[in-house]
Design a protein around this motif. Structure first.
Motif, PDB file in Angstrom:
ATOM      1  N   ILE A 149      -5.519   0.902  -1.392  1.00  0.00           N
ATOM      2  CA  ILE A 149      -6.078   0.397  -2.645  1.00  0.00           C
ATOM      3  C   ILE A 149      -6.093  -1.128  -2.650  1.00  0.00           C
ATOM      4  N   LEU A 150      -5.043  -1.740  -2.115  1.00  0.00           N
ATOM      5  CA  LEU A 150      -4.932  -3.199  -2.139  1.00  0.00           C
ATOM      6  C   LEU A 150      -5.964  -3.887  -1.251  1.00  0.00           C
ATOM      7  N   THR A 151      -6.536  -3.179  -0.283  1.00  0.00           N
ATOM      8  CA  THR A 151      -7.513  -3.807   0.610  1.00  0.00           C
ATOM      9  C   THR A 151      -8.807  -4.165  -0.109  1.00  0.00           C
ATOM     10  N   THR A 152      -8.998  -3.732  -1.343  1.00  0.00           N
ATOM     11  CA  THR A 152     -10.170  -4.163  -2.102  1.00  0.00           C
ATOM     12  C   THR A 152     -10.052  -5.617  -2.531  1.00  0.00           C
ATOM     13  N   ILE A 153      -8.890  -6.226  -2.350  1.00  0.00           N
ATOM     14  CA  ILE A 153      -8.692  -7.640  -2.660  1.00  0.00           C
ATOM     15  C   ILE A 153      -8.971  -8.465  -1.410  1.00  0.00           C
ATOM     16  N   PRO A 154      -9.840  -9.471  -1.478  1.00  0.00           N
ATOM     17  CA  PRO A 154     -10.102 -10.310  -0.306  1.00  0.00           C
ATOM     18  C   PRO A 154      -8.820 -10.959   0.211  1.00  0.00           C
TER      19      PRO A 154
END
Length: 775
Positions: A149-154
């Motif tokens: 889920i956190l990989t959606t943050i650049p």
């Protein structure tokens, strides 16, 4: 008799007249007016809907976000506020007189970010920039683990050891350099392992945030790379039960899951409950099953808040998490000849031709308990003291392939108890130009190996005690918002390790460390803001880096610690720019430079070693001087209110200065583009959103091939497709459906940051379905 009968009728008529008089005396003449704003830029939201559930009436805002409700009786009402592209919001309000009420909605379903320095917010996290994920993203990725889920943050990547085991990587740093806050308490488990995923269910949180700077002074020296924060929304007083139920399923692994959330107010305070269960079987690459990669996961949480007096507030939180995860069977090899062949095979050894839910050896089983108690006492509106305490228990068992029917006996059996105490004094001034915080911390960790494994432990028994003091000062001066932080820390290890000749050796280690940071934020124009965070942090080596000795099962490798490691010293600069050049164009750009002396990492030794448990590659912890620099950029363009284009780019360049080579295990360049079309209300639904995504990951070319057992895999491009449908039930509650197809064209590839790329491909096409309803 006759007179009594007439007297009865007269009394009945009078009673009815009095009742009618009382009804009419409650005149429904109240008027409620106000505006609905975008929570993040304070822009008024036109055509938003505000609905009163008890009266079954509502209105739509005008072009200025203004609404007006009239002929309202005094009473308690549920106000439901909604807008195209927003998560509906419910507030329970007591209306006694005509009034103006403004509402805020979390608009935009993509990544959101905000500047954290906010005047009187004494309890805000240190660091300047806070990236957080909207509820829409959390719903659309329901069924995925926290790291994914956190990989959606650049700038956030994921380090994996197969489909089930992953951990977040922020600006190239991971593991012991990332702190995860579970409802305000630093998560304490066996986080040292690259295969040890965070023991947290993301469904227990309403908000997930990331601080990418190294300035999280309050939370310890492990926050060198950044902080991941999971937290609930503030609980409001409402005696009715409200919540949501989510169902999810995925074709790859044939997974099924259910999550529930419920909130109410009782005599003991405001209550929030969550529970979830997920199960999946063998995942599949485009060409074969990834045998023994099933997973079972369950969790429960309880959150209670109340105010003992107007000045004294308390919070109690408990969470339980259980995970049983299989590890790719083809990653555990019996002899050196087969190991050399396994690294060259297209299909792993021991690959089954059929799907199975059964989780065999090798596997991991983890239980995690956390209890938090928080007390806050206000001396005045601008001064309070706070005591936070946390207690955690983590039990980890790893089961290996063993002879003599001993596979049900764990090869690694760890039990960890930890305590955390934070006492702080916080104050500000009436004009909020200054905010000060002074805190004292104590942390205690007791980690033991349970007897009976028959194998020398990978890490020794140890006690870890930390005493720290920190101070934070926030101020505003001539348009500059600044934050200064300083932390001093003493850490003591008491280690009891077993040598190869079965002798117990006890050692005492003590480290004195410190960290300092300064953060500056400036609004260049009304639409352009920049901030800079400069920090210096020292981090002592962790127990696993010093004393590991044995098979680390989840990553299928032998790991050796290094008693000669020195304290890391990090000097880091982070510069962020946020621009809103028009209502249609938004940009976020982040740049960082991090120089680390004595950088500790796990180096492949270019050696395969045969043990009684099989043949495995060998790794050793070493220290070097290194630097990491990079950038992440996110650009959003709204062609129309319905059509949106999102682009992100992340790149990190890292060097091993001592060896004049590239640094291993650093993410390669990756770029992402998505176009979303949102259609408003029709006769069949309230909202329809269609998304098409493309993601490119390049080949890591900065690392010499001799630095690893396999050269970095080729670049790849993946296409994803999503469809979301939302409609409202008669009671105005939302029902959401989301269908997502990842790896649409079923492309075969391997990811550089997956340790099991030595043996197998990544997952193939996956179709997921998520359903959510509110009550």
């Amino acid at each position: 008799m006759f007179e009594n009968k007439h007297l009865f009728y007269i009394m009945l008529i009078c009673s009815m007249l009095l009742s009618f008089s009382n009804i009419n005396s409650q005149k429904c003449t109240l008027k409620i007016t106000g505006k609905i704003f975008d929570q993040h830029d304070n822009e008024p939201l036109e055509y938003a809907t505000i609905f009163i559930r008890e009266l079954e009436t509502g209105v739509v805002t005008d072009t200025n976000g203004y609404y007006s409700l009239s002929e309202i009786c005094p009473g308690m009402y549920h106000f439901i506020i909604s807008h195209l592209g927003c998560e509906s919001k419910t507030q329970y309000l007591h209306i006694t007189t005509s009034t103006d009420i403004d509402f805020l909605l979390e608009h935009h379903d993509e990544l959101l970010q905000e500047v954290e320095i906010k005047g009187k917010d004494l309890n805000s996290k240190t660091g300047n920039i806070k990236y957080f994920l909207s509820k829409d993203i959390l719903f659309e990725l329901n069924g995925h683990n926290l790291s994914e889920i956190l990989t959606t943050i650049p700038g956030v990547n994921v380090l994996k050891a197969g489909p089930n085991l992953s951990k977040p990587m922020i600006n190239g740093l991971y593991g012991n350099r990332i702190t995860i806050l579970n409802h305000g308490i630093p998560q304490e488990g066996q986080q040292w392992g690259n295969d040890h995923a965070p023991e947290i269910d993301p469904n227990t949180a309403d908000k997930i945030s990331v601080y990418k700077g190294a300035s999280a002074i309050k939370y310890g020296l492990q926050a060198l790379g950044g902080v991941v924060i999971l937290e609930p929304n503030e609980l409001i007083s409402d005696p009715h039960w409200h919540g949501e139920i989510r169902l999810n399923g995925q074709t790859n692994g044939r997974s099924l899951g259910i999550n529930g959330l419920a909130k109410t107010t009782s005599k003991i305070g405001n209550i929030r409950l969550t529970a979830s269960y997920n199960q999946s079987g063998d995942r599949r690459s485009p060409d074969y099953f990834l045998t023994n990669t099933g997973n079972k996961e369950s969790s429960f949480s309880f959150f209670l808040t109340n105010n003992l007096t107007k000045k004294w507030s308390r919070k109690l939180y408990y969470s339980f998490y259980r995970n049983k995860a299989g590890i790719l069977r083809g990653s555990h090899i019996g002899n050196l000849t087969d190991l050399n062949e396994a690294l060259k095979r297209d299909t792993p050894f021991y690959t089954s031709e059929t799907f199975d839910y059964h989780i065999d050896v090798p596997r991991q089983e983890v239980d995690h308990h956390l209890i938090k108690f928080s007390n806050k006492y206000h001396f005045s509106p601008f001064k309070y003291i706070q005591l936070e305490s946390g207690f955690q228990m983590n039990k980890r068992a790893e089961f290996d392939i063993r002879r003599g029917n001993r596979e049900d006996r764990p090869a690694l059996d760890l039990l960890l108890f930890s305590q955390y105490y934070d006492f702080s004094l916080n104050n500000s001034y009436d004009n909020a130009d200054y905010v000060n915080s002074l805190g004292l911390q104590y942390r205690y960790v007791n980690n033991t190996n349970n007897a009976g494994t028959g194998i020398l432990p990978l890490i020794p028994d140890y006690l870890n005690q930390i005493v720290a003091i920190y101070c934070i000062r926030k101020s505003t001066f001539r348009g500059f918002e600044t934050e200064l932080g300083l932390r001093g820390e003493i850490r003591h290890y008491l280690v009891a390790r077993i040598t190869s000749d079965r002798k117990i050796v006890k050692e005492n280690l003590c480290f004195a460390n410190w960290a300092a940071n300064i953060g500056i934020k400036k609004s260049i124009t009304q639409n352009l803001t920049t901030n800079m965070d400069i920090s210096f942090t020292t981090r002592p080596p962790e127990i696993n880096e010093l004393f590991s000795n044995g098979l680390h099962q989840g990553v299928s490798g032998l790991e050796e610690g290094n008693r000669d490691l020195k304290v890391e010293q990090s000097f880091k600069i982070v510069n962020e720019w946020i621009g809103h050049f028009s209502k249609k164009n938004h940009i976020t750009a982040s740049f960082f430079y991090n120089h680390i002396s004595n950088y500790i990492y796990l180096q492949p030794l270019n050696e395969f070693r045969l043990t009684i448990r099989g043949a495995f590659p060998v790794f050793r912890y070493v220290g070097t001087n290194a630097f990491l620099s990079g950038t992440s950029i996110k650009i959003t363009h709204d062609f129309t209110p319905k059509l949106q284009w999102i682009n992100t780019l992340s790149y990190i360049y890292a060097r091993n200065i001592s060896q004049q080579t590239g640094l291993i295990r650093i993410p390669p360049l990756n770029a992402f583009s998505a176009i979303n079309y949102t259609l408003g209300k029709t006769d069949f639904f309230n909202e329809l959103k269609v998304g098409l995504e493309g993601g490119y990951t390049s080949r890591q070319k900065n690392v010499p091939e001799s630095e690893d057992f396999l050269s970095p895999p080729p670049d790849y491009f993946l296409v994803n497709l999503s469809l979301r449908l939302r409609y409202k039930k008669k009671n105005n509650n939302d029902v959401d459906f989301n269908v997502r197809i990842d790896n649409l064209f079923n492309k075969r590839y391997r990811d550089y940051l997956n340790r099991l790329r030595y043996f197998a491909d990544e997952m193939g096409r996956n179709i997921s379905l998520n359903i959510k309803t509110n009550f």
